[in-house]
Design an enzyme around this catalytic site. Structure first.
Site, PDB file in Angstrom:
ATOM      1  N   THR A 408      -1.621  -6.700  -5.518  1.00  0.00           N
ATOM      2  CA  THR A 408      -1.002  -5.580  -5.126  1.00  0.00           C
ATOM      3  C   THR A 408       0.448  -5.594  -5.290  1.00  0.00           C
ATOM      4  O   THR A 408       0.378  -7.465  -5.736  1.00  0.00           O
ATOM      5  CB  THR A 408      -1.640  -5.163  -4.020  1.00  0.00           C
ATOM      6  OG1 THR A 408      -2.757  -5.334  -3.476  1.00  0.00           O
ATOM      7  CG2 THR A 408      -0.486  -4.379  -2.990  1.00  0.00           C
ATOM      8  N   THR A 426      -0.388  -0.521  -5.798  1.00  0.00           N
ATOM      9  CA  THR A 426      -1.911  -1.404  -6.218  1.00  0.00           C
ATOM     10  C   THR A 426      -2.553  -0.782  -7.239  1.00  0.00           C
ATOM     11  O   THR A 426      -2.720   0.345  -6.986  1.00  0.00           O
ATOM     12  CB  THR A 426      -2.482  -1.862  -4.850  1.00  0.00           C
ATOM     13  OG1 THR A 426      -4.181  -2.663  -4.772  1.00  0.00           O
ATOM     14  CG2 THR A 426      -3.519  -0.114  -4.798  1.00  0.00           C
ATOM     15  N   GLU A 428      -5.200  -2.501  -7.177  1.00  0.00           N
ATOM     16  CA  GLU A 428      -6.530  -2.959  -6.280  1.00  0.00           C
ATOM     17  C   GLU A 428      -6.973  -4.489  -7.248  1.00  0.00           C
ATOM     18  O   GLU A 428      -5.498  -5.870  -6.958  1.00  0.00           O
ATOM     19  CB  GLU A 428      -8.310  -2.767  -6.065  1.00  0.00           C
ATOM     20  CG  GLU A 428      -8.613  -2.791  -4.852  1.00  0.00           C
ATOM     21  CD  GLU A 428      -8.699  -4.360  -4.590  1.00  0.00           C
ATOM     22  OE1 GLU A 428      -7.934  -4.727  -3.739  1.00  0.00           O
ATOM     23  OE2 GLU A 428      -9.683  -5.454  -5.180  1.00  0.00           O
ATOM     24  N   ASP A 448     -12.451  -0.879  -2.152  1.00  0.00           N
ATOM     25  CA  ASP A 448     -11.934  -1.458  -0.776  1.00  0.00           C
ATOM     26  C   ASP A 448     -12.595  -0.641  -0.329  1.00  0.00           C
ATOM     27  O   ASP A 448     -12.368  -0.850   1.225  1.00  0.00           O
ATOM     28  CB  ASP A 448     -10.809  -1.035  -1.186  1.00  0.00           C
ATOM     29  CG  ASP A 448      -9.590  -1.911  -1.527  1.00  0.00           C
ATOM     30  OD1 ASP A 448     -10.054  -3.542  -1.181  1.00  0.00           O
ATOM     31  OD2 ASP A 448      -8.695  -2.264  -1.003  1.00  0.00           O
ATOM     32  N   SER A 474      -5.361  -3.086   3.720  1.00  0.00           N
ATOM     33  CA  SER A 474      -5.030  -3.523   4.442  1.00  0.00           C
ATOM     34  C   SER A 474      -3.395  -3.510   3.851  1.00  0.00           C
ATOM     35  O   SER A 474      -2.303  -4.914   4.966  1.00  0.00           O
ATOM     36  CB  SER A 474      -5.052  -5.435   4.128  1.00  0.00           C
ATOM     37  OG  SER A 474      -6.265  -5.346   4.115  1.00  0.00           O
ATOM     38  N   GLY A 495      -4.293  -8.153  -1.096  1.00  0.00           N
ATOM     39  CA  GLY A 495      -5.869  -8.021   0.487  1.00  0.00           C
ATOM     40  C   GLY A 495      -5.880  -8.436   1.330  1.00  0.00           C
ATOM     41  O   GLY A 495      -4.706  -8.066   1.928  1.00  0.00           O
TER      42      GLY A 495
HETATM   43  N1  GLY Z   1      -5.643  -2.927  -2.383  1.00  0.00           N
HETATM   44  C1  GLY Z   1      -5.383  -3.540  -1.844  1.00  0.00           C
HETATM   45  C2  GLY Z   1      -5.538  -2.975  -0.422  1.00  0.00           C
HETATM   46  O1  GLY Z   1      -5.426  -1.664  -0.532  1.00  0.00           O
HETATM   47  O2  GLY Z   1      -5.245  -2.786   0.658  1.00  0.00           O
END
Ligand code: GLY
Length: 588
Positions: A408, A426, A428, A448, A474, A495
Site C-alpha cells: 500500500t 492499494t 494489497e 483481505d 486496515s 497491512g
Molecule cells: N490491503 C491493505 C488494507 O486494506 O489494509
C-alpha cells in the site's frame, strides 16, 4: 522493572538513524527495501499548499497542480496516476483506496470508499483448499483468484467531480509524459523486483515489464517506459472512466483474470460495469484534547485507533513516562483488546451489521478498560460485546483468518484554499496479484477477506467472502481536529500494522511532544495479537528485556511503515515523510 524515559526516545532518534535498516524478509517483500528518498526531502515547510507522497515524481506532479491553483483532489489525481507508474507495486489503476476529505469551503469532512469488491460469482469457499483448510497465502494471491473489482479510477472520478477544478487531461498529463518519456527505476522498486523472483514471472506481461532482456530484475536507475499505461490514461482522458470500466480494457482485465490457467479468478465485466464508490460518514473520537477522525468500515483501522486511544487515556496514560515500558505495556494491551474486537466485528457494513458506534461508545470502552487494570493481559484476549444501534448480529460472528501482509501507499495533500485530504491507496500485497494488463498491475485485495468462512465454533465470520462484498481493510487515513479546525493529516501503508504505525505517530506527536518528523521516524513497537513486535536494528529493541519481563513474547523484525503527514500550524504547513521509504514533501 527498569523504566525508559524520554531519553530513550531521544537516544533512539539520534543513535539509530532509520536508514540503518536490516533487509530481507522474503515472505513480505513490501516490508523491505532501500530507505532514503532519492532527493532527501523527507521533511519540509510551506506557506499554503503541500503534498507528501511515496515518490518524488508523484509529489512533484501534485505540487505543480497545486501551484496552478488546482484543488487538493486535483493534486491527488495527478499523484495517484504517477504513483501507479513509478511505485506500481503499491497502488494504481488496478486497485482501490479510501479518501478522507476536509472541505474548507463548507466545513465538511467526508470519506469516499473506493474499496475493491468481490466478484458477484465469488463465495465463502474462494480461499479454501480442497481439504477444507485455508490455501497457502501466496497460492491464493498470485493469479486471478485474488483479484477484486478495480476501484481507483472510479474513486478519483467521484472525488474530482465533487472537488476538482482542473480538467482531468491536465491531471493525467504528468503520468502520461513519464510513461512515454521514461522514468528511472527507484532503488526501492529495484530491490522489491529482485526479491520477487518467480512470483513476478507468473504473468509473462509483468515479467517482460519488470525484468530486462536478459531476464534480470531491473536495476536502480534503469529507464522504464510504459506506453500501454500512457495509452490507458489517454483513453480515460478522451472518454472518461467508462473507457476503463466498459469496453476493451474491462474485457482484457477480465480475460487476464479468468484465463490464468494456474489460478483463475471469477471477475466478470458486469462486476466492473456495476462498481460504485460509496460516500460514508467518517468515524471520530476524542484523544489528548483533539478530535481524531478517520475512515469507517469497511476499514477497521481508525475504529481500532480510536478504541486504543480512548482505552489508554482512561487508564492514566498521561502519567506514564513517554517511551517507557509501562506506557508501551498499556498501548500493547489496549491494542490487543482492539484487535480482538476487530477480528470479531469488522467487515463490510453494507453486508454485515458492524457496531461502529458501539465499539467507540464511552460506556463500552469504560467496561473494556477494566481489563487493563492488571499488569499484563493473560493469554488470548476476548472480544467484547458492543451495543448495536441497528439489528444485532445473531449468532455471534466468528473469528476469521486473514493473513494481511504489508503493502500500500499513503498521500496527504493540503491546497491553498485550505482543503485537506488523507488518502490510502492499494493493490494489497507488493505487486498485487502479479497480473499485468494495459500497463498496470491488478490487485489481490480479495485476500483481505478471511480465508475461513466459519470459525471453530461454527460461527460465520463477518469478513468472509461473499459476492459483491468489500474486504475488511486496515487502511487508516486520518485527519485530526482542534476546536473544529484540522491540524494534522496522516496515514501509512503496512497491512494490519497500519493501525499501530498511525497510532504510534499520533501518540508521538499529540501526547509525547515529538516534532512531526520525530514522530514518523521513531522506532516502532507494535502489538496486534499478543507478541510485541519491536523494530529490528533500532533503539526499540532496548525495551525487549523490560517487555519480556512483563510477560510478553518479543519479536524483533523489520517494520517498514510508510507514514506521510501534514501538520497545519499558525506559521504554515509542516510536512514529513517516513524515512523508511522514498516519500517526499513538496510545497510552495
Ligand atoms: N490491503 C491493505 C488494507 O486494506 O489494509
Amino acid at each position: 522493572m527498569r523504566l525508559a524515559t524520554t531519553a530513550f526516545l531521544l537516544l533512539a532518534l539520534i543513535a539509530f538513524p532509520v536508514a540503518a535498516r536490516q533487509a530481507s524478509d522474503v515472505v513480505a517483500p513490501e516490508a523491505n527495501g532501500p530507505t532514503t528518498a532519492p532527493d532527501g526531502h523527507q521533511a519540509g515547510t510551506a506557506k499554503s499548499f503541500m503534498v507528501v507522497a511515496a515518490h518524488p515524481l508523484a509529489a512533484e506532479a501534485g505540487r505543480a497542480v497545486l501551484a496552478e491553483g488546482g484543488s487538493a483532489v486535483d493534486a491527488l489525481v495527478a499523484v495517484q496516476l504517477v504513483l501507479g507508474l513509478v511505485e506500481p507495486q503499491s497502488s494504481g489503476l488496478g486497485g482501490g483506496g479510501f479518501l478522507l476529505h476536509w472541505s474548507a469551503e463548507d466545513g465538511q469532512l467526508t470519506s469516499f470508499d473506493g474499496r475493491e469488491t468481490a466478484p458477484a460469482a465469488a463465495g465463502p469457499d474462494l480461499f479454501l483448499a480442497p481439504g477444507g483448510g485455508p490455501l497457502p497465502f501466496f497460492q491464493a494471491v498470485v493469479g486471478g483468484r485474488s483479484v477484486g473489482t478495480p476501484a481507483t479510477l472510479r474513486l478519483l472520478e467521484a472525488a474530482h467531480r465533487r472537488q476538482g477544478r482542473l480538467p482531468f487531461a491536465r491531471l493525467a498529463a504528468p503520468a502520461i509524459a513519464l510513461a512515454e518519456g521514461g522514468f528511472a527505476v527507484s532503488p526501492r522498486l529495484a530491490h522489491l523486483i529482485a526479491l520477487e523472483g518467480d512470483r513476478l514471472r507468473h504473468d509473462p506481461e509483468a515479467a517482460a515489464y519488470f525484468f530486462d532482456g536478459a531476464s534480470k530484475p531491473l536495476a536502480p536507475g534503469a529507464i522504464l517506459r510504459n506506453p500501454a499505461y500512457a495509452e490507458t490514461l489517454r483513453r480515460v482522458v478522451a472518454d472518461g472512466t467508462d473507457a476503463f470500466y466498459e469496453g476493451e480494457i474491462a474485457h482484457d482485465i477480465v480475460a487476464k483474470v479468468r484465463s490464468d490457467t494456474a489460478n483463475p479468478g471469477l471477475l466478470a465485466e458486469s462486476d466492473l460495469e456495476s462498481y460504485a464508490v460509496i460516500e460514508r460518514e467518517p468515524v471520530c473520537g476524542p484523544a489528548f484534547g483533539y478530535r481524531v477522525c478517520g475512515m469507517g468500515p469497511p476499514s477497521s483501522g481508525p475504529l481500532a485507533i480510536l478504541q486504543i486511544l480512548a482505552l489508554i487515556e482512561a487508564k492514566g496514560f498521561a502519567a506514564l513516562a513517554p517511551g517507557s515500558a509501562a506506557a508501551w505495556r498499556l498501548i500493547g494491551d489496549a491494542s490487543r483488546l482492539a484487535f480482538a474486537d476487530r477480528e470479531r466485528w469488522l467487515g463490510d457494513p453494507d453486508r454485515v451489521d458492524v457496531p461502529a458506534d458501539g465499539l467507540i461508545a464511552p460506556g463500552y470502552l469504560a467496561h473494556r478498560a477494566r481489563l487493563l487494570d492488571g499488569p499484563v493481559l493473560p493469554g488470548p484476549v476476548p472480544s467484547g460485546t458492543p451495543g448495536f444501534d441497528h439489528g444485532a448480529l445473531r449468532p455471534l460472528p466468528g473469528l476469521g483468518l486473514t493473513p494481511e501482509l504489508p503493502s500500500t501507499t499513503h498521500v496527504v495533500i493540503r491546497d491553498a484554499a485550505g482543503n485537506l485530504l488523507s488518502y490510502t491507496g492499494t493493490i494489497e500485497n507488493g505487486f498485487g496479484s502479479r497480473l499485468m494488463v494495459h500497463g498496470f498491475l491488478l490487485n489481490n485485495e480479495l485476500t483481505d477477506f478471511s480465508f475461513l468462512p466459519v470459525d471453530a465454533s461454527g460461527n460465520a465470520v463477518a469478513n468472509r467472502v461473499e459476492g459483491g462484498k468489500r474486504p475488511r481493510s486496515s487502511m487508516s487515513p486520518v485527519i485530526v481536529f482542534r476546536d473544529e479546525t484540522p491540524v494534522l493529516a496522516i496515514g501509512s501503508p503496512g497491512g494490519s500494522r497500519i493501525i499501530g504505525f498511525v497510532l504510534q505517530a499520533l501518540i508521538g506527536r499529540l501526547a509525547w511532544g515529538m516534532t512531526l518528523q520525530e514522530a514518523l521516524a521513531a522506532p516502532h513497537l507494535l502489538n496486534r495479537f499478543g507478541p510485541f513486535e519491536v523494530e529490528a536494528g533500532t533503539a526499540a529493541t532496548a525495551l525487549a528485556p523490560d517487555l519480556g519481563a512483563l510477560g510478553y513474547k518479543v519479536e524483533a523484525l523489520d517494520l517498514n511503515s510508510g507514514l506521510a503527514a501534514i501538520e497545519i500550524g499558525p506559521r504554515g504547513l509542516i510536512g514529513a515523510a517516513d524515512p523508511r521509504r522514498e516519500g517526499t514533501v513538496a510545497g510552495d
